[in-house]
Design a protein around this motif. Structure first.
Motif, PDB file in Angstrom:
ATOM      1  N   LYS A 134       0.828  -1.212   0.000  1.00 52.04           N
ATOM      2  CA  LYS A 134       0.000   0.000   0.000  1.00 52.04           C
ATOM      3  C   LYS A 134       0.860   1.258   0.000  1.00 52.04           C
ATOM      4  O   LYS A 134       0.528   2.238  -0.644  1.00 52.04           O
ATOM      5  N   GLY A 135       1.936   1.248   0.791  1.00 52.09           N
ATOM      6  CA  GLY A 135       2.866   2.369   0.808  1.00 52.09           C
ATOM      7  C   GLY A 135       2.387   3.605   1.540  1.00 52.09           C
ATOM      8  O   GLY A 135       2.850   4.701   1.249  1.00 52.09           O
ATOM      9  N   ASN A 136       1.489   3.456   2.509  1.00 51.61           N
ATOM     10  CA  ASN A 136       0.969   4.642   3.191  1.00 51.61           C
ATOM     11  C   ASN A 136       1.164   4.622   4.708  1.00 51.61           C
ATOM     12  O   ASN A 136       0.591   5.435   5.414  1.00 51.61           O
ATOM     13  N   THR A 150       4.008   4.621   7.953  1.00 50.32           N
ATOM     14  CA  THR A 150       5.406   4.936   8.244  1.00 50.32           C
ATOM     15  C   THR A 150       6.045   3.849   9.096  1.00 50.32           C
ATOM     16  O   THR A 150       5.360   3.094   9.801  1.00 50.32           O
ATOM     17  N   ASP A 162      10.198   6.879   1.566  1.00 51.21           N
ATOM     18  CA  ASP A 162      10.141   8.265   1.110  1.00 51.21           C
ATOM     19  C   ASP A 162      10.563   9.223   2.224  1.00 51.21           C
ATOM     20  O   ASP A 162      10.902   8.801   3.330  1.00 51.21           O
ATOM     21  N   LYS A 207       8.902  11.068   4.091  1.00 50.06           N
ATOM     22  CA  LYS A 207       7.989  11.127   5.236  1.00 50.06           C
ATOM     23  C   LYS A 207       8.112   9.899   6.132  1.00 50.06           C
ATOM     24  O   LYS A 207       7.455   9.821   7.156  1.00 50.06           O
ATOM     25  N   CYS A 230       7.315   6.804   5.057  1.00 42.41           N
ATOM     26  CA  CYS A 230       6.463   5.732   4.524  1.00 42.41           C
ATOM     27  C   CYS A 230       7.318   4.856   3.613  1.00 42.41           C
ATOM     28  O   CYS A 230       8.212   5.334   2.932  1.00 42.41           O
ATOM     29  N   ARG A 281       7.434   1.635   0.662  1.00 41.69           N
ATOM     30  CA  ARG A 281       6.731   0.872  -0.373  1.00 41.69           C
ATOM     31  C   ARG A 281       7.604  -0.332  -0.674  1.00 41.69           C
ATOM     32  O   ARG A 281       8.816  -0.217  -0.754  1.00 41.69           O
TER      33      ARG A 281
END
Length: 70
Positions: A21-23, A25, A58, A60, A62, A64
């Motif tokens: 999902k990648g959302n 952290t 990324d 932030k 998070c 993936r």
């Protein structure tokens, strides 16, 4: 949402589920599991080495996860 699971196989499966999902952290996972972010990063490294998954974190925090096809 992160499931609070115990055991390496269960956590690896949860990391794959979340990573697709990648959302979420890394710090959210660590907080839910009651461990350090370093521990969560070690799970990611193990997935990379043992299961041929690649991952990207990324700015932030998070992540993936991707399957490395040979």
């Amino acid at each position: 949402m992160v499931k609070n699971v115990r055991g390496t196989p269960e956590r690896s499966a949860e990391m794959i589920r979340i990573g697709k999902k990648g959302n979420i952290t890394i710090s959210e996972i660590a907080q839910t599991w009651g461990c350090s972010t370093k521990n969560v990063a070690e799970y990611l490294h193990r997935l990379q080495e043992q299961e041929n998954y690649a991952y990207l974190v990324d700015g932030k925090g998070c992540f993936r996860i991707f399957k490395d096809f040979k």
